[in-house]
Design a protein around this motif. Structure first.
Motif, mmCIF file in Angstrom:
data_model
loop_
_atom_site.group_PDB
_atom_site.id
_atom_site.type_symbol
_atom_site.label_atom_id
_atom_site.label_comp_id
_atom_site.label_asym_id
_atom_site.label_seq_id
_atom_site.Cartn_x
_atom_site.Cartn_y
_atom_site.Cartn_z
ATOM 1 N N UNK A 150 1.186 8.197 12.188
ATOM 2 C CA UNK A 150 1.368 8.510 14.031
ATOM 3 C C UNK A 150 1.444 9.447 14.192
ATOM 4 N N UNK A 151 2.037 11.141 13.488
ATOM 5 C CA UNK A 151 1.934 12.393 13.502
ATOM 6 C C UNK A 151 1.636 12.888 12.878
ATOM 7 N N UNK A 244 5.095 8.447 9.265
ATOM 8 C CA UNK A 244 4.171 6.810 9.887
ATOM 9 C C UNK A 244 5.330 6.167 9.700
ATOM 10 N N UNK A 245 4.804 4.686 10.222
ATOM 11 C CA UNK A 245 5.626 3.931 11.260
ATOM 12 C C UNK A 245 6.702 3.333 10.152
ATOM 13 N N UNK A 246 7.032 3.619 9.951
ATOM 14 C CA UNK A 246 8.659 3.109 8.549
ATOM 15 C C UNK A 246 8.503 4.126 7.299
ATOM 16 N N UNK A 247 7.807 6.207 7.211
ATOM 17 C CA UNK A 247 8.689 7.029 6.118
ATOM 18 C C UNK A 247 7.773 7.994 6.683
ATOM 19 N N UNK B 199 0.053 7.870 18.396
ATOM 20 C CA UNK B 199 -0.003 6.674 18.044
ATOM 21 C C UNK B 199 1.065 5.242 18.630
ATOM 22 N N UNK B 200 1.628 4.740 18.877
ATOM 23 C CA UNK B 200 2.803 3.853 18.808
ATOM 24 C C UNK B 200 3.310 3.386 17.679
ATOM 25 N N UNK B 201 4.087 3.137 17.393
ATOM 26 C CA UNK B 201 4.670 2.560 16.248
ATOM 27 C C UNK B 201 4.902 0.955 16.588
ATOM 28 N N UNK B 207 9.281 -2.948 24.754
ATOM 29 C CA UNK B 207 9.443 -2.545 25.404
ATOM 30 C C UNK B 207 9.165 -0.926 25.348
ATOM 31 N N UNK B 208 8.750 -0.959 23.838
ATOM 32 C CA UNK B 208 8.839 0.661 23.922
ATOM 33 C C UNK B 208 7.357 1.455 23.364
ATOM 34 N N UNK B 209 7.901 2.234 24.620
ATOM 35 C CA UNK B 209 6.085 3.358 23.985
ATOM 36 C C UNK B 209 6.834 4.424 23.132
#
Lengths: 338, 338, 338, 338
Positions: A150-151, A244-247, B199-201, B207-209
């Motif tokens: 993500x970042x 990451x989304x989960x790490x 980038x969105x998780x 409902x969350x961005x």
């Protein structure tokens, strides 16, 4: 593999001298056969470190002498273009220190010339791609075990810069590394570049308005921030944190001997890119030599990667000097570089 | 000090129950004398954990009962205003969980009412100011040994959020902590707020961005970035890196027992603010109790600090929803809060 | 719980003053009601820090005054015995700083006297059992996820020691902590003790031959080594590494704010047990107060644990002075202490 | 330097194959010219990895073929002696994997033969001396900034061992590394060796009674403990902590990419000496090649060092099997090895 690769090194300044020592003492299967350097003192000093090596003032003469199988270009960036042309003419494999050339127009001209050959002959010297930690980070991103990237938070700190370092070089000399390595890590090109100005470091030379915070959006939506900071005094530090989304994955933490003394436990920080990326440079050159001897010629960033970086630098300069969010609209990658 | 401080706790949800347990079992010189909670089940459960405590549905009745020396407000933020009014009327010292109220208009009304008293009576529950690492970081900034502060990189990650958590709460419930602690650290108020979207998780509720990257410029030129990320799954993490002219300070690294097993060495990460800031909450309440018993009433962020945070939240929401760089033009600090 | 526990603190030296401040300002449900200290200056200074507290020169007088519900003994170890006797006579719960008494004979006499009561009344102040990291290590050992415990490497380093610190105190004042905490961690008593002498630290006071390496074998076969080192100058450090069949656990690593400056990244080390074990002391006293108020009286090491430690100290002194491997053959634990 | 060094590698098992790959692909100025290996399958596999290399079953034939400038001995230790003899006869420089030979008597015979030459020709393959962290530790010890060295705590852990690994090999195959590196670090030879037995690891092969704790006293009084542990499952770990009069230095902490996931932050541990000491092996061989090409022949531990280690191993075996404190009374170092 048998026969040693005979490498002509162009430029015998600090970077060139470092590469000459590397090829002479630490690279398997290669030797420096020619040093191309107009400054006679530098040429003589370099030749002394690689006994029996011929010196030339013009690359054309070295090529004509017939003792050069491949070329390593280590001059300052503005002198790359006139060296690349005759080397490509001679169909020699080239390892060109970053940047490819000083702007995207000349880089494009290099691409056009190179595409007349049967396949890519130019590797660009973005050595971070050969750093074990960057490679580990790329593997973690590619594996996707912690979900999508993500970042990226990037840190790029130098203790100080020489007198020749000007404001634009924050982009063209320093952030240029992130412009190459970030898309390589994230698997997506840079879409926009923006520059923010924190409070100025009063320890910076008067001509510099720094540090800066560079923000990039990649085509895949990943948001990247880069702290570019060249007068931090305390050490040389390159780090990156991938969200990451989960790490989270983090590289660039100092390591090595820990010392407990005077009420603190401490670890030494690097003070220069020379030690921080010593292994990366060694690996970069060794792999290039192996690739050339094996006939694949390139094992790393190619001229197209170098061109994209030159486009990003131009957007970065526009953002640095004019403000706003600057877009990069690069042409499609030619199939020649697929 | 003698006589125990008799505290009336308003709200017996998760936060209130935590404070009731704290005051009953870990705070010196205080006891819970009244629980104000309209929900009878919650009130009964809370009373059981603090034997002999009277329960009320309205704060006015608790005040009238004459057994309350001070008030701790732990209801959700939108219910703070109607509780603060009667408590101020009764001239009681107040520890009000963050935020002060739900918007800057109502916060301003609170300020006006409080200024009719002889001195500030309200402390706002921004507990990070009592965290040992944040305090150490503030000391390092204030000492100036590494030069001026230039930038702050902040990390704020939650494993997940409850169903009641809405998009705006990224600002009002989460970044609100950085809105308080950053000016306190840097010694300078917030001037502008901006929000960037990575980038969105996909693990975030629909409902969350998020995550978002919040950028702030302080009046003194310091640039602050905050990664606000509430669906990271892997743990609860709050960290900050202060960039000085000639040094760096970092807080928030996990610590404690290290385990070597299965090819890795690891340390446990927190999974909730409850454990991460347990010591900070304890210190906050203990110091407030000490201050009230000593007659100074407030030892921490006051209502003016709470008002400034509400202004920052409004700018943050505007940036989140409308984009752009949002300015904060707060009025001058009244001498009452000097 | 209601009524505050009225604690009589015996001894108002550094340790006693620390406990008085703790009970007065940080412990819930307790207050210092009496200070027993023969030195009038110390007594006066201590009383000032706990306003309204009566001072006595003899514990018997404090007990007779009828204002003491429980006793905290903080005098030097050689004065414990004459204090414990009247306190037990008065059937008061006691928190006795380590060691229980100065030798195993007098400790045994204490055990005999205590066993005339209905249940154990004495808790011994081995505070490491309340340190979060030691507790985490014990949990990891008990869980057995990495197999059986095989070895323990312990580090115990002090920056320096006062003039009153003599050679035997390496054992009785310092290693005494490991003599308590190691069997508690490993779930097995100490079987033998041995002492090795490394090169002497020339920074140690002339009367001391240190550091020493203490080796212990536990009944369950676990081998323990303790580096006992009291003139290290650089800080106060207590660490332990547990070696399991298929894993390692380590506690005692410095943590907190990291500072990058002058070519190094560093973390502050503790310089005294006062800060290193501040939380442990707070938890120890709070839990003891809670236990006394709840009527369980003891929540931590009891007098039997204290007796075993005194036996280990005697073996340790024999090993220190006479060499060889010294055995400990303790009698069976009386059912009173089951 | 010009002409490549033609290296004959003796033994094409795992270690030999690794060295062949190293010399072929990563060492500057050297090539494998001959592989001496009696097992035809191994010889063929090895030759394939180094195209154009001749294979031999006896070292004498390789020497007679006249294509070998230097010899690298990588057979198991018991086969070193019959290889060293003809290589010394031929006055060839030798890099001999550890140990020099299988016992001190045969090592002495090697010394006698070598002393007939003009200067030392044998370097022994104790690669830890080329590990950057061990070198940093040695520098710190030599600098003496934290006072004299007093103790060394060493950790040596393997995930598991092959079926061929027997009890004595705890000493001769594993602790042998500490027997070399500890005197090199501390600048003082080993005086005594003792072995302690902790609880046995049930995950160890039935024939092994391990882990063990090896204690050494050096001539200068430094006390050394070595945890030797070869069935830890979780990874390969080599660490050392040097205790000075006023400071501590620690090496061997895992480093590299940090991963936050599933409630923990972790770093990968090595799982084999091959990766842990990859750089050390590369540096060892490169420096030996450089030394041979420069005519100095040896740049690292020599045969005398190897002899001392064989004496220490014999004391270690006596301590392992017979118990007690075993002394080492080595003869004086011949001036030939000064």
């Amino acid at each position: 593999m048998s026969n040693e690769l005979r490498v002509g090194v162009v430029g015998a300044g600090a970077m060139g001298a470092d590469h000459i020592a590397r090829i002479t003492h630490r690279t398997s299967g290669a030797a420096v056969s020619a040093i191309i350097e107009p400054n006679p003192d530098r040429a003589a000093a370099a030749a002394e470190s690689a006994p029996g090596t011929a010196t030339f003032t013009r690359i054309e003469d070295a090529i004509d002498a017939g003792t050069v199988d491949a070329v390593l270009v280590a001059t300052p960036g503005q002198f790359h273009f006139p060296v690349l042309e005759p080397a490509l003419d001679a169909r020699l494999p080239i390892l060109c220190e970053k940047p490819l050339t000083q702007d995207s127009t000349s880089s494009w001209a290099v691409l056009e010339q190179e595409q007349k050959l049967d396949r890519p002959h130019i590797q660009v010297g973005f050595m971070r791609r050969f750093d074990p930690e960057y490679r580990a980070l790329r593997d973690v991103i590619a594996a996707g075990d912690a979900g999508e990237l993500l970042m990226l938070h990037c840190i790029h700190r130098n203790p100080s810069v020489p007198e020749s370092y000007l404001q634009r070089m924050l982009i063209t000399d320093s952030v240029v590394h992130e412009f190459d390595v970030v898309p390589w890590l994230a698997g997506s090109p840079i879409k926009t570049v923006e520059v923010k100005f924190p409070r100025r470091n009063t320890l910076a030379p008067e001509r510099l308005r720094e540090p800066i915070l560079v923000l990039m959006e990649l085509e895949n939506g990943v948001l990247v921030d880069v702290e570019m900071n060249v007068s931090v005094q305390f050490g040389y530090q390159v780090a990156a944190e991938a969200v990451f989304e989960s790490g989270i994955a983090h590289i660039g933490q100092p390591s090595g001997l820990q010392l407990w003394q005077g009420g603190r436990v401490s670890t030494a920080e690097h003070t220069s890119f020379v030690t921080r990326f010593a292994d990366a440079y060694d690996a970069e050159v060794q792999r290039w030599v192996d690739a050339v001897r094996a006939g694949t010629l390139v094992d790393g960033p190619n001229a197209w990667d170098g061109y994209l970086v030159s486009r990003a630098c131009e957007a970065g300069i526009a953002a640095l000097e004019g403000g706003g969010i600057q877009s990069i609209d690069a042409p499609a990658r030619p199939s020649f570089y697929a």
